[in-house]
Scaffold this motif. Structure first.
Motif, PDB file in Angstrom:
ATOM      1  N   PRO B  63       0.793  -1.434   0.081  1.00 19.08           N
ATOM      2  CA  PRO B  63      -0.251   0.284   0.071  1.00 19.08           C
ATOM      3  C   PRO B  63       1.074   1.563  -0.019  1.00 19.08           C
ATOM      4  CG  PRO B  63      -1.113  -2.008   2.032  1.00 19.08           C
ATOM      5  CD  PRO B  63       0.597  -2.547   0.801  1.00 19.08           C
ATOM      6  N   LEU B  64       1.925   1.106   0.592  1.00 19.36           N
ATOM      7  CA  LEU B  64       2.902   3.136   0.693  1.00 19.36           C
ATOM      8  C   LEU B  64       3.110   2.253  -0.778  1.00 19.36           C
ATOM      9  CD1 LEU B  64       4.385   4.417   2.526  1.00 19.36           C
ATOM     10  CD2 LEU B  64       6.171   2.922   3.280  1.00 19.36           C
ATOM     11  N   ALA B  65       4.235   1.570  -1.658  1.00 18.45           N
ATOM     12  CA  ALA B  65       3.996   1.601  -2.668  1.00 18.45           C
ATOM     13  C   ALA B  65       3.133   2.286  -3.804  1.00 18.45           C
ATOM     14  CB  ALA B  65       4.526   0.756  -3.123  1.00 18.45           C
ATOM     15  N   ALA B  66       1.741   1.809  -3.711  1.00 16.84           N
ATOM     16  CA  ALA B  66       1.207   2.296  -3.794  1.00 16.84           C
ATOM     17  C   ALA B  66       0.556   3.760  -3.841  1.00 16.84           C
ATOM     18  CB  ALA B  66      -0.538   1.797  -4.031  1.00 16.84           C
ATOM     19  N   ALA B  67       0.236   4.018  -2.994  1.00 17.78           N
ATOM     20  CA  ALA B  67       0.307   5.435  -1.901  1.00 17.78           C
ATOM     21  C   ALA B  67       1.580   6.297  -2.780  1.00 17.78           C
ATOM     22  CB  ALA B  67       0.629   5.923  -0.653  1.00 17.78           C
ATOM     23  N   GLY B  68       2.360   5.868  -3.011  1.00 15.18           N
ATOM     24  CA  GLY B  68       4.080   6.712  -4.019  1.00 15.18           C
ATOM     25  C   GLY B  68       3.544   7.258  -5.403  1.00 15.18           C
ATOM     26  N   GLY B  69       2.917   5.938  -5.983  1.00 13.15           N
ATOM     27  CA  GLY B  69       2.550   5.820  -7.455  1.00 13.15           C
ATOM     28  C   GLY B  69       1.535   7.099  -7.270  1.00 13.15           C
ATOM     29  N   ALA B  70       0.878   6.406  -6.760  1.00 14.02           N
ATOM     30  CA  ALA B  70      -0.544   8.111  -6.771  1.00 14.02           C
ATOM     31  C   ALA B  70       0.114   9.347  -6.419  1.00 14.02           C
ATOM     32  CB  ALA B  70      -1.784   7.465  -5.960  1.00 14.02           C
ATOM     33  N   TRP B  71       1.146   9.202  -5.622  1.00 18.39           N
ATOM     34  CA  TRP B  71       1.333  10.832  -5.685  1.00 18.39           C
ATOM     35  C   TRP B  71       1.921  11.251  -7.362  1.00 18.39           C
ATOM     36  CZ3 TRP B  71       0.094  14.443  -2.088  1.00 18.39           C
ATOM     37  CH2 TRP B  71       0.281  15.872  -2.508  1.00 18.39           C
ATOM     38  N   VAL B  72       2.618  10.631  -7.210  1.00 16.62           N
ATOM     39  CA  VAL B  72       3.127  11.102  -8.534  1.00 16.62           C
ATOM     40  C   VAL B  72       2.095  10.901  -9.756  1.00 16.62           C
ATOM     41  CG1 VAL B  72       5.537   9.891 -10.383  1.00 16.62           C
ATOM     42  CG2 VAL B  72       5.915  10.117  -7.052  1.00 16.62           C
ATOM     43  N   GLY B  73       1.763  10.104  -9.699  1.00 14.27           N
ATOM     44  CA  GLY B  73       1.118   9.954 -11.211  1.00 14.27           C
ATOM     45  C   GLY B  73       0.026  11.239 -11.112  1.00 14.27           C
ATOM     46  N   GLY B  74      -0.598  11.285  -9.892  1.00 13.61           N
ATOM     47  CA  GLY B  74      -1.301  13.149 -10.427  1.00 13.61           C
ATOM     48  C   GLY B  74      -0.265  14.436 -10.073  1.00 13.61           C
ATOM     49  N   ARG B  75       0.622  14.013  -9.913  1.00 15.04           N
ATOM     50  CA  ARG B  75       1.132  15.167  -9.899  1.00 15.04           C
ATOM     51  C   ARG B  75       1.356  15.893 -10.859  1.00 15.04           C
ATOM     52  NH1 ARG B  75       8.265  14.772 -10.603  1.00 15.04           N
ATOM     53  NH2 ARG B  75       6.326  14.277 -12.358  1.00 15.04           N
TER      54      ARG B  75
END
Lengths: 276, 435
Positions: B63-75
């Motif tokens: 889930p932490l990796a998913a959160a990192g991905g979501a943060w950068v994906g929407g950046r």
């Protein structure tokens, strides 16, 4: 692709304008809520600095976005650098030779100015062997050399705008589109900015969308007036100034150029312009 | 140039933060798990043991990796850079490859840091490296990467500042809930679902399907968020669905050792015999070889009380398949799963193991459990383990126990008779032993 192929750059006539718009229309929405932002615009622009003037909602930003290949035309034809923007391969080639600074833009706060401009050099497919030099040159041209290693989040509004301009210049574009580029610049920065644009305009087609008529007078070879989605006038800024001088005085605090602009926008004849 | 951009993304994007976060949380989980406690686990000082622990950490780190991905994906949209990016020639998927590549490096880096620290901690104790740990490691990595890709795609599609924590929660729940449902859906969880068991290894056929599932899901998520034509995502999505339809119906056979028999098969190398050099020889399965010194030390005093040659047949009757093959004079100690202290080569609860070992020699498997049988068993246990370790049962204060404790030769003879009676289920012999 052969030279007879109309899409071939080689086939483009040597005299082809850098920007050619033919009966360009852009409509937003559908049905009753549809709104026409640009209505059958015909416009040819060549090397030099051109000012796009018009009131709010006239369609300036829409026109800039169409030229930046971000927005598709509802009808009509858009050719940049002899290529049709509708074709994907041409569009990619056009973008390599395009610089665009939108009215509002964000940046990556943790990047330094050099990294930000370098990132856009990569995005604009500047060959890696000359990317570093191109980045340094662009940063120097906008006067941010001493801030090259400053993070974007630490820049003032004016500096941020100059960093934005640096990214637009990093690929040494043949077409440079600037939407309200002088907003937030102090007078000194504005003067150096004008100097820069005059220099760039020597071999580049620059189109500036602005409300500041003084900028147009200072740097543009041609003013293009837009109203309600139509190009109503193309003329040299000095002609607008002459029109303004003929219809009023400076007693109301306006400049001759502003009066001329307002008069032209409302249909007064310009001494020698190319009205459309 | 691409390497420079990935490096830039890693340093200035969320890559570095994600890497540090994953490594820190992973190591914190490792440290917490390593604290002295009654925690049981399927730890074995082996390659599969390390991978199994990485798999466990995935429940939080995925889930932490998913959160990192979501943060950068929407950046890009969150920061308002979209207008600038829309006018560049570089296709979006190539830009995203750089951003995703940096995150991928961060995730793999975080995984490697946790793996390296755990490995370094337990390295002296590692005695078995086999069990297709590489296949398990690939599946663990792909699970984390799938979480990252899903987060990246969701961040791209919903570029809100709350997307990242919400995505983390959703991924956590989607991975966690199925494991409690105890049905086939649990086999589709992206992280923390790898079956593991000492002496077991993944079946290659199932692992291949699981790899297709995870790669299909990752590719599909990436294309859905980054491709110019979103429908390209359908191709890997179809692959993922096909793989899912193969995995989900697999029977879930939890055998009490935390692995599903449909995913695993016995690992002959792990079950091969490793014996002590001194007599009497004590043998363990190779996967538990690190426990040999401790177990030998525990079992020898017990064996010393028992007549030679009288105990081998009583061992391993619960799990004969897991029992190391023995030769005459060797004592095989099977089913030591969960007997190792996490991240060490030490026996967890040695007193408990000593009691179990004694029990494995002394337990009577007769259908008639008469009071005499129960009493004889109690006396035998008290004699072998000592009264205190055997508990405060009546047998501890038994006069027979007291008499035998004082006379070693009588004690050995009594235990020999007890084991004989147990083998033949001779109830009259038991009655005589306790009279």
């Amino acid at each position: 692709m052969t030279s007879s192929d109309p899409r071939s750059p080689a086939s483009a006539a040597v005299d082809d304008p850098t920007i050619r718009l033919s009966r360009l229309s852009v409509r937003y929405g559908r049905g009753r809520s549809a709104r026409t932002a640009l209505d059958s615009v015909d416009l040819d622009l060549n090397t030099g600095v051109h000012g796009l003037l018009g009131p709010n909602g006239a369609g300036k930003t829409t026109l800039m976005r169409v030229l930046a290949t971000i927005l598709s035309a509802t009808s009509g034809e858009v050719r940049l650098l002899g290529r049709d923007v509708r074709h994907e391969r041409d569009r990619r080639q056009i973008r390599r030779q395009l610089g665009y600074l939108p009215q509002a833009f964000g940046s990556y706060p943790r990047f330094t100015v050099r990294e930000f401009v370098g990132y856009f050099a990569w995005l604009k497919e500047v060959p890696s062997r000359r990317a570093a030099a191109a980045v340094d040159r662009a940063i120097e041209r906008v006067g941010l050399a001493d801030r090259a290693d400053t993070r974007m989040k630490s820049l003032s509004g004016g500096m941020l705008r100059r960093a934005g301009l640096a990214q637009a210049l990093v690929n040494d574009p043949d077409v440079l589109l600037l939407d309200e580029p002088t907003v937030g610049l102090d007078p000194e920065q504005r003067i150096s900015f004008r100097r820069l644009l005059r220099e760039v305009g020597a071999d580049t087609t620059v189109l500036i969308s602005t409300h500041i008529v003084d900028d147009v007078a200072a740097i543009c070879h041609q003013a293009v007036l837009v109203r309600e989605g139509r190009v109503v006038l193309r003329t040299h800024p000095s002609q607008l100034e002459r029109l303004g001088e003929s219809i009023g005085s400076t007693q109301d605090g306006t400049s001759a150029l502003e009066r001329g602009y307002t008069a032209a926008l409302h249909g007064r004849d310009v001494p020698s312009g190319v009205a459309q | 140039m691409i390497a420079r951009v990935v490096n830039l993304e890693l340093r200035r994007g969320a890559g570095l933060i994600l890497f540090v976060g994953l490594a820190a949380v992973g190591l914190l989980m490792t440290a917490m798990a390593g604290l002295p406690s009654d925690r049981t686990g399927a730890w074995s000082s082996s390659g599969p043991g390390i991978v199994s622990w990485l798999n466990t950490t995935g429940l939080v780190l995925g889930p932490l990796a998913a959160a990192g991905g979501a943060w950068v994906g929407g950046r890009d949209r969150r920061l308002g850079v979209g207008e600038l990016l829309a006018a560049v020639p570089k296709p979006r998927w190539q830009r995203d490859m750089a951003s995703f590549g940096a995150l991928l490096a961060a995730v793999i880096g975080g995984l490697l840091v946790v793996a390296a620290v755990v490995t370094a901690t337990v390295l002296p104790a590692i005695t078995y490296v086999g069990g297709r740990w590489q296949v398990s490691a690939i599946l663990v990595s792909l699970g984390w990467i799938a979480c990252l890709a899903i987060g990246f795609a969701l961040g791209r599609l919903v570029p809100h500042r709350w997307t990242a924590p919400v995505v983390a929660l959703i991924v956590y729940l989607l991975n966690g809930i199925p494991t409690y449902l105890d049905n086939g859906v649990a086999q589709l969880a992206l992280v923390s679902n790898l079956p593991s068991g000492d002496g077991q290894r993944l079946r290659l056929s199932v692992a291949a399907v699981a790899i297709v599932w995870l790669v299909g899901l990752t590719s599909s998520a990436f294309l859905a968020g980054s491709a110019r034509r979103h429908h390209w995502a359908l191709v890997p999505a179809v692959l993922a669905v096909v793989a899912a339809t193969q995995l989900a119906p697999l029977p879930v056979q939890w055998n009490g050792n935390s692995y599903s028999a449909t995913w695993t098969e016995p690992d002959p190398d792990a079950m091969s015999r490793v014996c002590s050099t001194d007599e009497p020889k004590v043998c363990l399965n190779a996967v538990h070889a690190s426990l040999l010194p401790d177990v030998t030390e525990l079992v020898r005093p017990i064996l010393a009380e028992l007549p030679p040659g009288s105990v081998a047949a009583e061992q391993g009757t619960e799990h004969p398949a897991e029992r190391p093959a023995t030769a005459p004079g060797e004592f095989a100690i099977p089913f030591l799963e969960g007997r190792t202290k996490l991240f060490t080569a030490d026996v967890r609860d040695p007193e408990g193991l000593r009691a179990e070992l004694a029990d494995s020699f002394l337990r009577v498997w007769c259908s008639d459990q008469t009071p005499a049988v129960a009493r004889a068993y109690g006396i035998a246990t008290a004699l072998v383990l000592g009264r205190q370790a055997a508990g405060e049962g009546a047998e501890s204060h038994d006069r027979v126990t007291a008499r035998l404790e004082r006379d070693p030769s009588a004690r050995r003879a009594w235990l020999a008779d007890y084991l004989d009676a147990g083998r033949t289920c001779d109830l009259s012999a038991f009655a005589e032993l306790v009279s």
